[in-house]
Design a protein around this motif. Structure first.
Motif, mmCIF file in Angstrom:
data_model
loop_
_atom_site.group_PDB
_atom_site.id
_atom_site.type_symbol
_atom_site.label_atom_id
_atom_site.label_comp_id
_atom_site.label_asym_id
_atom_site.label_seq_id
_atom_site.Cartn_x
_atom_site.Cartn_y
_atom_site.Cartn_z
ATOM 1 N N PRO A 171 0.821 -1.213 0.000
ATOM 2 C CA PRO A 171 0.000 0.000 0.000
ATOM 3 C C PRO A 171 0.857 1.267 0.000
ATOM 4 C CG PRO A 171 -0.012 -1.012 2.174
ATOM 5 C CD PRO A 171 0.738 -1.953 1.276
ATOM 6 N N PHE A 172 0.482 2.223 -0.819
ATOM 7 C CA PHE A 172 1.141 3.525 -0.901
ATOM 8 C C PHE A 172 0.146 4.601 -0.500
ATOM 9 C CE2 PHE A 172 4.021 1.065 -3.350
ATOM 10 C CZ PHE A 172 5.202 1.775 -3.495
ATOM 11 N N SER A 173 0.643 5.667 0.117
ATOM 12 C CA SER A 173 -0.219 6.791 0.497
ATOM 13 C C SER A 173 0.521 8.109 0.280
ATOM 14 C CB SER A 173 -0.644 6.676 1.967
ATOM 15 O OG SER A 173 -1.364 5.491 2.199
ATOM 16 N N PHE A 174 -0.227 9.193 0.362
ATOM 17 C CA PHE A 174 0.342 10.539 0.271
ATOM 18 C C PHE A 174 0.684 11.005 1.687
ATOM 19 C CE2 PHE A 174 -2.206 9.941 -3.464
ATOM 20 C CZ PHE A 174 -1.539 10.614 -4.472
ATOM 21 N N PHE A 175 1.882 11.562 1.851
ATOM 22 C CA PHE A 175 2.336 11.978 3.177
ATOM 23 C C PHE A 175 2.891 13.398 3.167
ATOM 24 C CE2 PHE A 175 2.693 7.336 3.221
ATOM 25 C CZ PHE A 175 2.115 7.013 4.440
ATOM 26 N N ALA A 176 2.734 14.063 4.326
ATOM 27 C CA ALA A 176 3.328 15.395 4.538
ATOM 28 C C ALA A 176 3.685 15.495 6.020
ATOM 29 C CB ALA A 176 2.352 16.498 4.141
ATOM 30 N N HIS A 177 4.508 16.473 6.352
ATOM 31 C CA HIS A 177 4.842 16.682 7.763
ATOM 32 C C HIS A 177 3.622 17.264 8.477
ATOM 33 C CE1 HIS A 177 6.840 18.211 11.380
ATOM 34 N NE2 HIS A 177 7.825 17.361 11.087
ATOM 35 N N LYS A 178 3.372 16.827 9.683
ATOM 36 C CA LYS A 178 2.160 17.214 10.421
ATOM 37 C C LYS A 178 2.080 18.710 10.719
ATOM 38 C CE LYS A 178 3.997 16.195 15.078
ATOM 39 N NZ LYS A 178 3.844 17.554 15.609
ATOM 40 N N ILE A 259 -6.869 12.272 1.015
ATOM 41 C CA ILE A 259 -7.004 12.776 -0.349
ATOM 42 C C ILE A 259 -8.462 12.659 -0.793
ATOM 43 C CG2 ILE A 259 -6.178 12.566 -2.713
ATOM 44 C CD1 ILE A 259 -4.033 13.408 -0.716
ATOM 45 N N ASP A 260 -9.076 13.769 -1.184
ATOM 46 C CA ASP A 260 -10.522 13.746 -1.471
ATOM 47 C C ASP A 260 -10.881 13.022 -2.767
ATOM 48 O OD1 ASP A 260 -9.785 15.562 -3.417
ATOM 49 O OD2 ASP A 260 -10.856 17.268 -2.539
ATOM 50 N N PHE A 261 -9.862 12.760 -3.633
ATOM 51 C CA PHE A 261 -10.184 12.064 -4.879
ATOM 52 C C PHE A 261 -9.778 10.586 -4.844
ATOM 53 C CE2 PHE A 261 -6.085 14.191 -5.364
ATOM 54 C CZ PHE A 261 -5.256 13.180 -5.836
ATOM 55 N N MET A 262 -9.433 10.087 -3.638
ATOM 56 C CA MET A 262 -9.086 8.668 -3.482
ATOM 57 C C MET A 262 -9.850 8.086 -2.308
ATOM 58 S SD MET A 262 -4.980 8.474 -4.220
ATOM 59 C CE MET A 262 -4.988 6.693 -3.999
ATOM 60 N N ASN A 263 -10.501 6.936 -2.523
ATOM 61 C CA ASN A 263 -11.265 6.298 -1.453
ATOM 62 C C ASN A 263 -10.394 5.402 -0.569
ATOM 63 O OD1 ASN A 263 -13.776 7.402 -2.153
ATOM 64 N ND2 ASN A 263 -14.122 5.817 -3.707
ATOM 65 N N SER A 264 -9.234 4.983 -1.084
ATOM 66 C CA SER A 264 -8.370 4.078 -0.327
ATOM 67 C C SER A 264 -6.927 4.282 -0.744
ATOM 68 C CB SER A 264 -8.786 2.619 -0.573
ATOM 69 O OG SER A 264 -8.662 2.299 -1.952
ATOM 70 N N ASP A 265 -6.023 3.605 -0.041
ATOM 71 C CA ASP A 265 -4.608 3.691 -0.371
ATOM 72 C C ASP A 265 -4.360 3.110 -1.759
ATOM 73 O OD1 ASP A 265 -4.111 4.715 2.129
ATOM 74 O OD2 ASP A 265 -3.510 2.801 3.002
ATOM 75 N N GLY A 266 -3.335 3.634 -2.427
ATOM 76 C CA GLY A 266 -2.919 3.041 -3.685
ATOM 77 C C GLY A 266 -2.152 1.740 -3.420
#
Length: 300
Positions: A171-178, A259-266
């Motif tokens: 599984p891949f996801s989008f990440f940023a610093h909190k 991410i509002d355009f993704m329902n689940s992790d890639g």
């Protein structure tokens, strides 16, 4: 022509380590008199006194101390030679070289390493971190026995001369610093990602993951994922395997973006490659099965 035997060296080492002929005899399952004779004959063959026997217990001499390390090394190499011979006679590989993508979970490496070494203690596993291109080249040049790489954009791989097994998906996801603007947002849209710097792992570019998901006009390619996680503190975002972030020292500082355009992790496939024209030895076959088992539990 050697003037000493391995049995004599074993007796010498055992007496030196236990400090007693009786204890040494017990550890080697021999008679005390036999050890006395073997050590005595070794002293005659070498022309030196190895132990001072004037006291209640034998005391190693300066000369004996000087030779002890060499004696241990000779026996170790002899045992190694015998073990290697036994492995070869049994059709077992002396070593396996595994090229792997940086995204391969460390937990999988440890699990496979421990399991294979427990079954085949005389076979060495070499783990080499390389990208897909170098791994395929190493297989073709017979420098690698197994390669584990991220799958390409297309589900069907194989390249000529290679056999492949799809191990499963990471599984891949989008990440940023909190603490950044993106990290503080409850939800991120496509324009939010387009307007911020995107960090891309170099190995993801090689398999098309970075190009396929090139969202921002500002992209920086980084070879090390730990560096990406550190750079996120200054802003920007990255698409990374979930396990890379969760196992990082920076895990508490990094937030998975909603991410509002993704329902689940890639999900991205992980593939095991071998050469088609290659004998599959017992150790290699076991190692491949251990990878399958490990990924099965990872994806369950």
């Amino acid at each position: 022509m050697l003037r000493f035997s391995f049995e004599q060296l074993s007796a010498f080492i055992a007496v030196a380590e236990t400090g007693s002929f009786s204890k040494a005899a017990k550890s080697l399952h021999k008679d005390r008199s036999t050890l006395h004779q073997q050590v005595g004959n070794l002293e005659i063959d070498l022309g030196i006194t190895l132990f001072d026997r004037s006291g209640k217990f034998p005391k190693i001499t300066f000369e004996g101390e000087s030779l002890l390390t060499q004696a241990k090394h000779i026996l170790y190499q002899a045992q190694l030679l015998q073990n290697s011979g036994d492995s070869l006679a049994g059709g077992l590989e002396k070593s396996l070289t595994i090229y792997h993508d940086i995204s391969l979970p460390i937990s999988v490496i440890i699990e496979v390493q421990n399991s294979v070494q427990e079954q085949f203690p005389n076979t060495r596993l070499n783990w080499i971190h390389r990208g897909k291109g170098e791994s395929i080249k190493a297989l073709a040049q017979q420098r690698a026995d197994i390669a584990l790489v991220l799958g390409g954009v297309n589900a069907v791989l194989p390249e000529k001369g290679l056999a492949f097994t799809n191990l499963g998906y990471l599984p891949f996801s989008f990440f940023a610093h909190k603490d950044t603007q993106l990290g503080k947002s409850n939800s991120c849209s496509l324009p939010d990602l387009e307007q911020n710097l995107q960090y891309v792992a170099e190995n993801h570019m090689e398999v098309g993951l970075g190009k396929m998901l090139q969202i921002s006009s500002q992209q920086a390619v980084i070879s090390n994922t730990d560096i990406i996680l550190s750079l996120l503190k200054e802003g920007g975002w990255a698409l990374l395997p979930n396990h890379v972030v969760s196992s990082s020292a920076n895990a508490q500082q990094i937030k998975k973006l909603n991410i509002d355009f993704m329902n689940s992790d890639g999900r991205w496939s992980f593939v095991l490659l071998t050469r088609t024209q290659q004998n599959i030895g017992k150790v290699k076959s076991t190692t491949i099965n251990e990878f399958k088992k490990s990924f099965k539990s990872l994806n369950s």
